[in-house]
Design a protein around this motif. Structure first.
Motif, short mmCIF file in Angstrom:
data_model
loop_
_atom_site.label_atom_id
_atom_site.label_comp_id
_atom_site.label_asym_id
_atom_site.label_seq_id
_atom_site.Cartn_x
_atom_site.Cartn_y
_atom_site.Cartn_z
N LEU A 209 44.89 68.21 -55.43
CA LEU A 209 45.77 67.04 -55.48
C LEU A 209 45.03 65.71 -55.41
O LEU A 209 45.60 64.66 -55.69
N SER A 210 43.75 65.74 -55.03
CA SER A 210 43.00 64.50 -54.85
C SER A 210 42.18 64.17 -56.10
O SER A 210 41.48 65.03 -56.64
N ARG A 211 42.28 62.92 -56.52
CA ARG A 211 41.47 62.47 -57.67
C ARG A 211 40.03 62.17 -57.27
O ARG A 211 39.17 62.01 -58.14
N THR A 212 39.74 62.09 -55.99
CA THR A 212 38.41 61.65 -55.56
C THR A 212 37.66 62.70 -54.76
O THR A 212 36.60 62.42 -54.23
N SER A 213 38.19 63.92 -54.65
CA SER A 213 37.50 64.94 -53.88
C SER A 213 36.25 65.41 -54.63
O SER A 213 36.16 65.27 -55.86
N PRO A 214 35.28 66.02 -53.92
CA PRO A 214 34.08 66.53 -54.59
C PRO A 214 34.38 67.60 -55.64
O PRO A 214 33.63 67.76 -56.58
N LEU A 215 35.46 68.35 -55.45
CA LEU A 215 35.90 69.35 -56.42
C LEU A 215 37.27 68.91 -56.93
O LEU A 215 38.25 68.91 -56.19
N ALA A 216 37.31 68.48 -58.18
CA ALA A 216 38.55 67.94 -58.74
C ALA A 216 38.95 68.72 -59.99
O ALA A 216 38.12 69.35 -60.64
N ILE A 217 40.22 68.67 -60.31
CA ILE A 217 40.76 69.36 -61.47
C ILE A 217 41.55 68.36 -62.30
O ILE A 217 42.44 67.66 -61.78
N ARG A 218 41.22 68.24 -63.58
CA ARG A 218 41.99 67.38 -64.47
C ARG A 218 43.36 68.01 -64.68
O ARG A 218 43.48 69.12 -65.21
N HIS A 219 44.41 67.31 -64.26
CA HIS A 219 45.74 67.91 -64.28
C HIS A 219 46.18 68.26 -65.69
O HIS A 219 46.92 69.22 -65.89
N ARG A 220 45.74 67.49 -66.68
CA ARG A 220 46.11 67.79 -68.07
C ARG A 220 45.54 69.14 -68.51
O ARG A 220 46.09 69.78 -69.42
N ALA A 221 44.45 69.56 -67.88
CA ALA A 221 43.82 70.83 -68.25
C ALA A 221 44.31 71.99 -67.42
O ALA A 221 43.90 73.14 -67.64
N LEU A 222 45.20 71.75 -66.44
CA LEU A 222 45.59 72.78 -65.49
C LEU A 222 46.18 74.02 -66.15
O LEU A 222 45.84 75.15 -65.76
N PRO A 223 47.09 73.91 -67.15
CA PRO A 223 47.63 75.14 -67.75
C PRO A 223 46.54 76.04 -68.33
O PRO A 223 46.58 77.26 -68.15
N GLU A 224 45.55 75.45 -69.00
CA GLU A 224 44.46 76.26 -69.55
C GLU A 224 43.58 76.83 -68.46
O GLU A 224 42.98 77.90 -68.63
N LEU A 225 43.47 76.13 -67.34
CA LEU A 225 42.58 76.55 -66.27
C LEU A 225 43.17 77.63 -65.38
O LEU A 225 42.43 78.25 -64.60
N MET A 226 44.48 77.86 -65.43
CA MET A 226 45.11 78.74 -64.46
C MET A 226 44.49 80.14 -64.41
O MET A 226 44.25 80.68 -63.31
N PRO A 227 44.22 80.80 -65.54
CA PRO A 227 43.59 82.13 -65.43
C PRO A 227 42.25 82.07 -64.71
O PRO A 227 41.93 82.94 -63.89
N TRP A 228 41.46 81.04 -65.01
CA TRP A 228 40.17 80.87 -64.33
C TRP A 228 40.38 80.65 -62.84
O TRP A 228 39.68 81.24 -62.00
N LEU A 229 41.34 79.79 -62.50
CA LEU A 229 41.57 79.47 -61.09
C LEU A 229 42.02 80.69 -60.30
O LEU A 229 41.62 80.87 -59.14
N LEU A 230 42.83 81.54 -60.88
CA LEU A 230 43.26 82.74 -60.18
C LEU A 230 42.07 83.65 -59.89
O LEU A 230 41.95 84.22 -58.79
N ARG A 231 41.17 83.79 -60.85
CA ARG A 231 39.96 84.57 -60.60
C ARG A 231 39.09 83.90 -59.54
O ARG A 231 38.47 84.56 -58.70
N PHE A 232 39.02 82.57 -59.59
CA PHE A 232 38.23 81.83 -58.61
C PHE A 232 38.77 82.07 -57.20
O PHE A 232 37.99 82.27 -56.25
N LEU A 233 40.07 82.05 -57.04
CA LEU A 233 40.67 82.33 -55.73
C LEU A 233 40.29 83.72 -55.25
O LEU A 233 39.95 83.92 -54.08
#
Length: 414
Positions: free
Chosen positions: A75-99
């Motif tokens: 949720l933070s735009r300034t954290s050391p690990l950030a996610i571009r919200h526009r890219a979130l739908p494409e990133l979801m499979p990767w993020l689930l594996r990351f978790l």
């Protein structure tokens, strides 16, 4: 530009530091090698990084600590690990594996696999620097993880104990010793983890240039983009705009651009892209004498020849979106928190890193056959792991068993 149909023994797709070191090893062994890359060899992420030979970086990106804080990071735009919200739908499979890979048992397993690749990375870089006459670029002054409070230094003790157990040389030092090592830092720091044996490049671009110069005396470079791989009875045909190359064997080392090629070779790799940034200030004396990472802020101060580079943070956002100005500004603000007199930076940069959910590269034969070898996905450790990866690939292509078990890096692990 259109190239005639060409043939080679081994094609290396990608001329970043991993591809260059692989091509160097293969050409030195007498193979006919062609590098395929539309850009200038050695540039991209191989130029824009922090320059550290990070044999101490055994911790994967995904850990239980990151897992606990991931909602706030997202949720933070300034954290050391950030996610571009526009890219979130494409990133979801990767993020689930990351978790999944951030669970304690998985993170520990991944750390051991990273440590195995890092074990002799420093020695391999010593040899490589001598080979390309770049020993003067390789600095031997260690690296620091900086803690801004004594409590943060104390909290780091279990993590440093885990790294020691994996073979990392590290001392936890207090404020007085830190001030002796880096007197320009502001007073009141809590101490640091001092990786005493670490080395770094004070000019990554110049080192890449030296490696590329030797490679290009022994191998050919086709400045074209590889877009299609087609297996045949006697090798692989590589095609793209203006490109038709027949190779007996192929190494995919195209960094963040490797996923589509790997899929054509038979492997569906859950790789996405980290967007890395740096800013630079030109100065004769770059304020610090060794790379220093304020751990709470997620970036590195990188002293380099004639300049101070500030590099880091992780932004997951794919290959297509434009750079994020606020990520650059975060680096500038972070640097000024320690050195308030810094003026506007002289330049900034963004590049792409290939990122896998378990923080491990893909190294080894493709599922469809050993005529295609994977060598990509090194994340933050491409520079560090490049000569190690080159040794593994050279062994595989020569029919020798690699020096370590490469099962953890296999494309078939997914």
């Amino acid at each position: 530009m259109t190239f005639a149909r060409e043939r080679t023994d081994i094609a290396v797709i990608g001329a970043g530091v991993v591809g260059l070191t692989i091509a160097l090893d293969l050409a030195e062994a007498g193979s006919d090698v062609v590098l395929v890359d539309p850009g200038v060899p050695g540039m991209g992420a191989s130029y824009g990084n922090a320059g550290t030979i990070a044999g101490y970086a055994t911790s994967p990106v995904g850990t239980p600590d990151v897992l606990r804080s991931l909602p706030s990071l997202m949720l933070s735009r300034t954290s050391p690990l950030a996610i571009r919200h526009r890219a979130l739908p494409e990133l979801m499979p990767w993020l689930l594996r990351f978790l999944w890979q951030s669970r304690p048992a998985a993170a520990e397993r991944n750390a051991r696999a990273i440590a195995a690749l890092l074990a002799d990375a420093g020695d391999r870089w010593d040899d490589l620097a001598l080979q390309v006459q770049g020993a003067g670029i390789l600095q031997r002054r260690g690296c620091l993880y900086l803690y801004e409070t004594a409590a943060a230094r104390t909290a780091a003790e279990p993590e440093m104990a885990r790294r020691r157990a994996l073979g990392v040389e590290v001392d936890l030092i207090g404020p007085d010793q830190l001030a002796e090592l880096e007197p320009s830092l502001p007073p009141g720091m809590g101490g640091a983890a001092y990786f005493t044996g670490a080395t770094f490049l004070d000019d990554p671009g110049r080192m890449m240039g030296l490696i590329a110069a030797i490679v290009l005396r022994k191998a050919r470079h086709l400045p074209a983009r590889a877009e299609r791989l087609t297996r045949g009875p006697d090798g692989v045909v590589i095609e793209g705009p203006g490109l038709h190359l027949h190779a007996r064997r192929v190494v995919i080392a195209a960094g963040a651009q490797s996923r589509k090629l790997a899929m054509q070779a038979g492997d569906r790799i859950p790789m996405d892209t980290e967007r890395g940034y740096h800013v630079e200030w030109d100065m004769a004396d770059p304020l610090l004498s060794r790379p220093t990472c304020p751990t709470a802020r997620g970036f590195y101060f990188c002293p380099m020849a004639g300049r101070l580079r500030v590099a880091g943070t992780v932004e997951l956002g794919g290959l297509r979106l434009p750079p994020s100005p606020h990520r650059v500004q975060k680096l500038v603000e972070g640097a000024r928190a320690f050195f308030p007199d810094l003026g506007p930076p002289d330049r900034d940069w963004m590049g792409f890193r290939p990122s896998l959910p378990d923080s491990l590269p893909v190294i080894g034969p493709s599922r469809g056959g050993a005529e295609v070898i994977h060598a990509f996905g090194h994340g933050h450790l491409g520079v560090t792991m490049a000569p190690v990866t080159a040794g593994i690939v050279s062994d595989l292509l020569a029919g020798r068993p690699p020096r370590l078990d490469i099962t953890p890096y296999s494309a078939t692990r997914f």
